[in-house]
Scaffold this active site. Structure first.
Site, mmCIF file in Angstrom:
data_model
loop_
_atom_site.group_PDB
_atom_site.id
_atom_site.type_symbol
_atom_site.label_atom_id
_atom_site.label_comp_id
_atom_site.label_asym_id
_atom_site.label_seq_id
_atom_site.Cartn_x
_atom_site.Cartn_y
_atom_site.Cartn_z
ATOM 1 C CD1 TRP A 65 -2.380 -2.081 0.044
ATOM 2 C CD2 TRP A 65 -3.137 -1.563 2.460
ATOM 3 N NE1 TRP A 65 -3.299 -2.931 0.888
ATOM 4 C CE2 TRP A 65 -4.366 -2.276 1.705
ATOM 5 C CE3 TRP A 65 -3.971 -0.313 3.334
ATOM 6 C CZ2 TRP A 65 -5.271 -3.119 2.584
ATOM 7 C CZ3 TRP A 65 -4.656 -1.053 4.382
ATOM 8 C CH2 TRP A 65 -5.604 -1.826 3.653
ATOM 9 C CG HIS A 86 9.997 -0.832 -2.539
ATOM 10 N ND1 HIS A 86 10.186 -0.200 -3.253
ATOM 11 C CD2 HIS A 86 8.936 -1.952 -2.838
ATOM 12 C CE1 HIS A 86 9.211 0.554 -4.212
ATOM 13 N NE2 HIS A 86 8.438 -0.837 -3.789
ATOM 14 C CD GLU A 104 8.654 -3.924 -6.137
ATOM 15 O OE1 GLU A 104 7.235 -4.521 -6.381
ATOM 16 O OE2 GLU A 104 8.761 -3.917 -5.560
ATOM 17 N N GLY A 142 1.549 -3.086 -6.019
ATOM 18 C CA GLY A 142 1.578 -1.851 -5.651
ATOM 19 C C GLY A 142 0.029 -0.612 -5.455
#
Ligand code: 13P
Length: 252
Positions: free
Chosen positions: A12, A99, A169, A235
């Site tokens: 989120w 991330h 990612e 996302g």
């Protein structure tokens, strides 16, 4: 060895309001309770302030909750940070570490990410360790080298099998509506599996490798059917209950 169960994770990020997050959790919990047996594990990763309430909202639904980051220390003088121990106490079973937005915004190195992943495992959480190349690195043909270096630098020494997950990612695919081709994703995931096997042997077959970057309910089936893809880290599309739920339903 049992097949890897797909993991559908919603990141989120810094969702714009608590109200949105709590409504999302309530809607997804209701769907999960009404759905019966699911083909995948589903995980919600809200901002730290919402973790406890989201955990309560999804209790008994089968949905899991995770943090978006943790500190490497179990406690102490670290103003503004949250430990893996506190995340576990608030109801988390996973935590995202490394991330690209944290590597970028907080200058996190792979060494720091490795220490966070180790802290997560010590607290009983499954770290989801993120790796991925920038657009310039892809253009320069450095994708596999960058991913390998981030992976090997970020993986705790004793990481084994199912108690660690990896998310590939590509930075240029995040929030851009651009994704690599299936062949490109399969190549990188195959490389990650190969490197994991070099470090942890047979146990690497139990580690889930997720893809993240512009996953939608429209492209999820194809991505989830790609070789060596064991789930997705979502996302934008995870902020809408219907879209996220449909991604979960896309699991093979
Ligand atoms: P988007 O799905 O918005 O591209 O974000 C991906 C991501 O960064 C998940 O961690």
């Amino acid at each position: 060895m049992a097949p890897r169960r797909p993991l559908i994770a919603g990141n989120w990020k810094m969702i714009a309001s608590s109200r949105h997050g709590l409504a999302l959790a309530a809607e997804l919990a209701a769907r999960a309770k009404g759905a019966g047996a699911m083909k995948c594990d589903m995980l919600l990763c809200p901002p730290a302030t919402l973790i406890r309430q989201v955990s309560e909202a999804v209790a008994g639904s089968g949905l899991a909750v995770g943090g978006q980051d943790c500190h490497a220390a179990p406690g102490g003088a670290h103003t503004g940070d949250v430990s893996a121990v506190l995340l576990a106490e608030a109801g988390c079973s996973f935590v995202i570490v490394g991330h690209s937005e944290r590597r970028r915004d907080h200058d996190e190195t792979s060494e720091m990410v490795r220490d966070k992943a180790a802290a997560a495992r010590a607290a009983g959480l499954t770290p989801i360790i993120c790796v991925g190349e920038s657009e310039a690195e892809r253009d320069a043909g450095e994708t596999l080298a960058v991913v390998r270096s981030q992976l090997e630098g970020s993986l705790p020494e004793d990481a084994a099998g199912a108690d660690t997950a990896i998310a590939y990612e590509p930075v240029w695919a995040i929030g851009t509506a651009r994704t690599p081709t299936g062949a490109e994703i399969a190549e990188v995931h195959g490389h990650i599996r190969h490197r994991l096997a070099a470090v942890m042997g047979e146990e690497a077959q139990r580690t889930r490798i997720l893809y993240g970057g512009s996953v939608t309910s429209g492209n999820a089936s194809e991505i989830l059917a790609t070789a060596e893809v064991d789930g997705v880290l979502v996302g934008t599309a995870s902020l809408e209950a219907d879209a996220f739920w449909r991604i979960g339903e896309s699991c093979p």
